[in-house]
Design a protein around this motif. Structure first.
Motif, PDB file in Angstrom:
ATOM      1  N   ALA A  26       0.861  -1.185   0.060  1.00 56.12           N
ATOM      2  CA  ALA A  26      -0.012  -0.025   0.012  1.00 56.12           C
ATOM      3  C   ALA A  26       1.084   1.185  -0.073  1.00 56.12           C
ATOM      4  O   ALA A  26       0.645   2.188  -0.480  1.00 56.12           O
ATOM      5  CB  ALA A  26      -0.763  -0.047   1.217  1.00 56.12           C
ATOM      6  N   VAL A  27       1.769   1.385   0.844  1.00 49.12           N
ATOM      7  CA  VAL A  27       2.923   2.254   0.819  1.00 49.12           C
ATOM      8  C   VAL A  27       3.477   2.710  -0.442  1.00 49.12           C
ATOM      9  O   VAL A  27       3.527   3.633  -1.230  1.00 49.12           O
ATOM     10  CB  VAL A  27       3.901   2.174   1.907  1.00 49.12           C
ATOM     11  CG1 VAL A  27       4.919   3.221   1.839  1.00 49.12           C
ATOM     12  CG2 VAL A  27       3.524   2.180   3.249  1.00 49.12           C
ATOM     13  N   SER A  28       3.857   1.497  -1.319  1.00 53.83           N
ATOM     14  CA  SER A  28       4.521   1.563  -2.612  1.00 53.83           C
ATOM     15  C   SER A  28       3.541   2.154  -3.390  1.00 53.83           C
ATOM     16  O   SER A  28       4.068   3.222  -4.163  1.00 53.83           O
ATOM     17  CB  SER A  28       5.171   0.287  -2.992  1.00 53.83           C
ATOM     18  OG  SER A  28       5.640   0.262  -4.228  1.00 53.83           O
ATOM     19  N   TRP A  29       2.052   1.801  -3.608  1.00 54.59           N
ATOM     20  CA  TRP A  29       1.135   2.237  -4.276  1.00 54.59           C
ATOM     21  C   TRP A  29       0.923   3.970  -3.890  1.00 54.59           C
ATOM     22  O   TRP A  29       0.731   4.586  -5.110  1.00 54.59           O
ATOM     23  CB  TRP A  29      -0.012   1.437  -4.291  1.00 54.59           C
ATOM     24  CG  TRP A  29       0.182   0.072  -5.069  1.00 54.59           C
ATOM     25  CD1 TRP A  29       0.833  -0.127  -5.863  1.00 54.59           C
ATOM     26  CD2 TRP A  29      -0.733  -1.117  -4.641  1.00 54.59           C
ATOM     27  NE1 TRP A  29       0.983  -1.665  -6.425  1.00 54.59           N
ATOM     28  CE2 TRP A  29      -0.312  -2.021  -5.476  1.00 54.59           C
ATOM     29  CE3 TRP A  29      -1.919  -1.336  -3.934  1.00 54.59           C
ATOM     30  CZ2 TRP A  29      -0.789  -3.156  -5.719  1.00 54.59           C
ATOM     31  CZ3 TRP A  29      -2.440  -2.441  -4.041  1.00 54.59           C
ATOM     32  CH2 TRP A  29      -2.073  -3.629  -4.951  1.00 54.59           C
ATOM     33  N   TRP A  30       0.965   4.209  -2.741  1.00 54.06           N
ATOM     34  CA  TRP A  30       0.558   5.573  -2.507  1.00 54.06           C
ATOM     35  C   TRP A  30       1.667   6.436  -2.942  1.00 54.06           C
ATOM     36  O   TRP A  30       1.418   7.449  -3.520  1.00 54.06           O
ATOM     37  CB  TRP A  30       0.579   5.442  -0.925  1.00 54.06           C
ATOM     38  CG  TRP A  30       0.204   7.099  -0.562  1.00 54.06           C
ATOM     39  CD1 TRP A  30       1.261   7.948  -0.028  1.00 54.06           C
ATOM     40  CD2 TRP A  30      -0.980   7.774  -0.290  1.00 54.06           C
ATOM     41  NE1 TRP A  30       0.530   9.204   0.268  1.00 54.06           N
ATOM     42  CE2 TRP A  30      -0.833   8.966   0.119  1.00 54.06           C
ATOM     43  CE3 TRP A  30      -2.105   7.272  -0.724  1.00 54.06           C
ATOM     44  CZ2 TRP A  30      -1.697   9.929   0.366  1.00 54.06           C
ATOM     45  CZ3 TRP A  30      -3.516   8.081  -0.644  1.00 54.06           C
ATOM     46  CH2 TRP A  30      -3.156   9.337   0.004  1.00 54.06           C
ATOM     47  N   TYR A  31       3.016   6.022  -2.639  1.00 53.90           N
ATOM     48  CA  TYR A  31       4.334   6.836  -3.286  1.00 53.90           C
ATOM     49  C   TYR A  31       4.494   6.796  -4.692  1.00 53.90           C
ATOM     50  O   TYR A  31       5.416   7.456  -5.277  1.00 53.90           O
ATOM     51  CB  TYR A  31       5.561   6.708  -2.348  1.00 53.90           C
ATOM     52  CG  TYR A  31       5.082   7.310  -1.024  1.00 53.90           C
ATOM     53  CD1 TYR A  31       5.213   8.802  -0.797  1.00 53.90           C
ATOM     54  CD2 TYR A  31       4.666   6.522   0.150  1.00 53.90           C
ATOM     55  CE1 TYR A  31       4.997   9.273   0.622  1.00 53.90           C
ATOM     56  CE2 TYR A  31       4.675   7.215   1.413  1.00 53.90           C
ATOM     57  CZ  TYR A  31       4.690   8.558   1.560  1.00 53.90           C
ATOM     58  OH  TYR A  31       4.448   9.142   2.759  1.00 53.90           O
ATOM     59  N   GLY A  32       4.083   5.727  -5.177  1.00 56.81           N
ATOM     60  CA  GLY A  32       4.394   5.224  -6.424  1.00 56.81           C
ATOM     61  C   GLY A  32       5.927   5.108  -6.810  1.00 56.81           C
ATOM     62  O   GLY A  32       6.462   5.299  -7.811  1.00 56.81           O
ATOM     63  N   ASP A  33       6.538   4.215  -5.852  1.00 58.40           N
ATOM     64  CA  ASP A  33       8.056   4.100  -5.917  1.00 58.40           C
ATOM     65  C   ASP A  33       8.434   2.626  -6.706  1.00 58.40           C
ATOM     66  O   ASP A  33       9.455   2.499  -6.824  1.00 58.40           O
ATOM     67  CB  ASP A  33       8.489   3.878  -4.519  1.00 58.40           C
ATOM     68  CG  ASP A  33       7.890   2.857  -3.526  1.00 58.40           C
ATOM     69  OD1 ASP A  33       7.589   1.833  -4.419  1.00 58.40           O
ATOM     70  OD2 ASP A  33       8.215   2.953  -2.480  1.00 58.40           O
ATOM     71  N   GLN A 125      10.234   4.601  -0.264  1.00 58.30           N
ATOM     72  CA  GLN A 125       9.527   4.720   0.869  1.00 58.30           C
ATOM     73  C   GLN A 125       9.064   3.350   1.300  1.00 58.30           C
ATOM     74  O   GLN A 125       9.167   3.315   2.461  1.00 58.30           O
ATOM     75  CB  GLN A 125       8.249   5.689   0.478  1.00 58.30           C
ATOM     76  CG  GLN A 125       8.760   7.126  -0.096  1.00 58.30           C
ATOM     77  CD  GLN A 125       9.512   7.902   1.009  1.00 58.30           C
ATOM     78  OE1 GLN A 125      10.778   8.042   1.072  1.00 58.30           O
ATOM     79  NE2 GLN A 125       8.983   8.612   1.995  1.00 58.30           N
ATOM     80  N   SER A 126       8.602   2.574   0.362  1.00 58.87           N
ATOM     81  CA  SER A 126       8.021   1.395   1.090  1.00 58.87           C
ATOM     82  C   SER A 126       9.137   0.710   1.568  1.00 58.87           C
ATOM     83  O   SER A 126       8.975  -0.283   2.583  1.00 58.87           O
ATOM     84  CB  SER A 126       7.287   0.623  -0.286  1.00 58.87           C
ATOM     85  OG  SER A 126       8.235   0.376  -1.028  1.00 58.87           O
ATOM     86  N   TYR A 129       9.613   2.119   4.865  1.00 59.57           N
ATOM     87  CA  TYR A 129       8.761   1.557   5.836  1.00 59.57           C
ATOM     88  C   TYR A 129       8.661   0.223   6.326  1.00 59.57           C
ATOM     89  O   TYR A 129       8.759  -0.168   7.512  1.00 59.57           O
ATOM     90  CB  TYR A 129       7.418   1.854   5.169  1.00 59.57           C
ATOM     91  CG  TYR A 129       6.229   1.472   5.861  1.00 59.57           C
ATOM     92  CD1 TYR A 129       5.658   2.042   7.090  1.00 59.57           C
ATOM     93  CD2 TYR A 129       5.645   0.135   5.686  1.00 59.57           C
ATOM     94  CE1 TYR A 129       4.668   1.596   7.673  1.00 59.57           C
ATOM     95  CE2 TYR A 129       4.648  -0.497   6.622  1.00 59.57           C
ATOM     96  CZ  TYR A 129       4.143   0.370   7.729  1.00 59.57           C
ATOM     97  OH  TYR A 129       3.077  -0.217   8.303  1.00 59.57           O
ATOM     98  N   PHE A 208       5.061  10.608   7.786  1.00 57.81           N
ATOM     99  CA  PHE A 208       5.779   9.189   7.229  1.00 57.81           C
ATOM    100  C   PHE A 208       7.129   8.918   8.323  1.00 57.81           C
ATOM    101  O   PHE A 208       7.248   7.893   8.863  1.00 57.81           O
ATOM    102  CB  PHE A 208       6.413   9.395   5.808  1.00 57.81           C
ATOM    103  CG  PHE A 208       7.154   8.254   5.506  1.00 57.81           C
ATOM    104  CD1 PHE A 208       6.540   7.008   4.791  1.00 57.81           C
ATOM    105  CD2 PHE A 208       8.587   8.153   5.606  1.00 57.81           C
ATOM    106  CE1 PHE A 208       7.277   5.905   4.566  1.00 57.81           C
ATOM    107  CE2 PHE A 208       9.236   6.792   5.007  1.00 57.81           C
ATOM    108  CZ  PHE A 208       8.534   5.805   4.665  1.00 57.81           C
TER     109      PHE A 208
END
Length: 483
Positions: A26-33, A125-126, A129, A208
């Protein structure tokens, strides 16, 4: 040994652990990394392995014995460390070798905070995290979390709890039922995490960073989302917030439970271990502050004060956050702080080290032997909190101390045999076995330059420290495997 029950529980725990990779998706999708695929693959592989272990024995029921509990705990932490490394191996940034990925994963889960990664500020970011979440899960012990639901699966959990919880006295429970004990610990742990995150956020961290650093602060972990650790923020307020929550997390969680249930703080000061804990850290902070100021390392007393307090508390409790390159400080100070990590925090806390209660008991045993020289026939008991301790506890403390020193010495010699210099080897084993993180010499900033043999030895040192030596060493004895 009930191997079918052990496989069933190990499979269940692996399936539970696989779901902890989904928040990073979810973090990866949110930040698009672009790192979501590595976590999804890691989730699928971990879940599939858990299913393969669980399905053939899913209907087998049985009561755990003490030996089963030790084996499950050790297996789970070693296997979990391996599967926790999957996203770090499968991802492209960073794309880590097997050795480095397992080292980073075990370092996170054991709340050691030793890292092989350089360039945290440029990582997705993912991934950042995920590292912080690994420490948060390992802080209280993911097995204690699982113990809370094992009764619903028809499996008693007391054997797991006794093998997992730190400290010399493991049979005392906060509540009559072990599942309720595990839940109580997690409620306190979660509450401290939320309060810490809100405090960091209010002090100026991004949301974050506040969440990530609250995970590693309450877990007494030390991983950061920045290469400069807490020094990145250059904020005395944030450092003092960290000090406050580190002190709380390094204390016995049973004291927090008692204070919350009875609405009184008097239990803290009545506890001899907590008093010794505060005294040791206060003395270290005073010495560090005075030396930093008098040596001219910091020209202003205010800077010497907050750096001295922060590093004494961070290193002394085995957290491992840094505000400066403490390993470059002059004189005896870095070595003194490293020796502080051998003491660590209180029993039943998220801290590492030998624990304050053991050091306190060793000190009192030494004082008793001195008095016996003067009064050879006197009966001199050792008391803690007004209660006489049985000889069995003192025997266990001395046995633990001897095993700790012997294991430390052996691993130190192995690291030196691989080519490391004395300072690096000495501090690396101390930092990893005490679950503290940053060391001296070549491992002051990171562990990336070490050879692979040294990294695997240090992985074992982390597990040995996290499981308090005997939980692993007991598996190496022939008597453990005899019927």
């Amino acid at each position: 040994m009930h191997y079918r029950v052990i496989l069933r529980i190990l499979g269940l725990l692996l399936m539970i652990f696989s779901t902890t990779m989904l928040p990073s998706v979810a973090v990866s999708w949110w930040y698009g990394d672009g790192a979501a695929a590595a976590f999804l693959q890691g989730f699928a592989l971990t879940l599939a392995t858990g299913l393969v272990l669980w399905l053939p024995v899913s209907r087998h029921r049985g009561e755990l014995r003490i030996r089963d509990g030790f084996l499950i705990v050790v297996l789970f932490w070693s296997v979990l460390g391996s599967f926790g490394a999957l996203p770090l191996m499968l991802g492209q940034d960073p794309h880590m070798s097997l050795t480095d990925a397992v080292f980073e994963s075990i370092s996170g889960l054991t709340t050691t905070g030793a890292t092989v990664i350089v360039g945290l500020d440029q990582l997705p970011q993912s991934i950042l995290y995920y590292r912080q979440q690994l420490q948060w899960l390992g802080g209280m012990g993911i097995i204690v979390l699982a113990v809370a639901i094992l009764p619903m699966l028809g499996i008693g959990g007391m054997q797991l709890y006794r093998a997992e919880m730190p400290g010399p006295v493991k049979d005392s429970k906060l509540t009559p039922r072990i599942a309720e004990t595990a839940k109580a610990l997690w409620y306190i742990y979660l509450g401290l995490t939320v309060l810490c995150a809100l405090a960091y956020w209010a002090a100026g961290m991004s949301l974050f960073d506040a969440i990530g650093h609250s995970f590693s602060t309450v877990a007494i972990g030390g991983f950061s989302t920045h290469d400069a650790s807490m020094g990145h923020f250059n904020s005395a307020l944030m450092e003092m917030i960290a000090v406050g929550f580190i002190l709380l997390s390094g204390a016995n969680f049973a004291l927090h439970f008692t204070a919350w249930r009875h609405r009184t703080l008097s239990g803290y000061w009545r506890d001899p271990e907590f008093r010794a804990y505060l005294f040791i850290l206060a003395a270290a902070a005073l010495i560090a502050t005075a030396y930093l100021y008098l040596s001219g390392t910091f020209t202003s007393f205010g800077s010497a004060l907050h750096h001295g307090i922060f590093q004494a508390v961070s290193i002394g409790t085995t957290t491992g956050f840094t505000t400066a390159d403490y390993f470059n400080w002059p004189g005896f100070l870095p070595v003194m702080l490293l020796f502080m990590s051998f003491i660590g925090g209180c029993a039943a806390s998220t801290a590492g080290g030998m624990k304050v209660i053991r050091v306190l008991l060793l000190f009192r045993q030494g004082a008793r032997e001195i008095r016996r020289l003067i009064h050879p026939t006197a009966m001199i008991p050792i008391k803690i909190g007004g209660k006489v301790l049985p000889d069995r506890v003192m025997d266990a403390v001395w046995g633990f101390f001897a095993a700790y020193v012997a294991a430390y010495t052996l691993m130190l010699l192995i690291l030196m045999a691989t080519g490391l210099d004395q300072i690096t080897a000495f501090s690396a084993v101390a930092a990893c076995m005490n679950n503290m993180g940053p060391g001296l010499g070549e491992v002051g900033a990171h562990y990336g330059e070490l050879n692979n043999v040294a990294k695997w030895v240090l992985c074992f040192a982390m597990l040995l420290g996290r499981l308090e030596v005997f939980s692993i060493l007991v598996l190496l004895t022939p008597a453990f495997w005899r019927r």
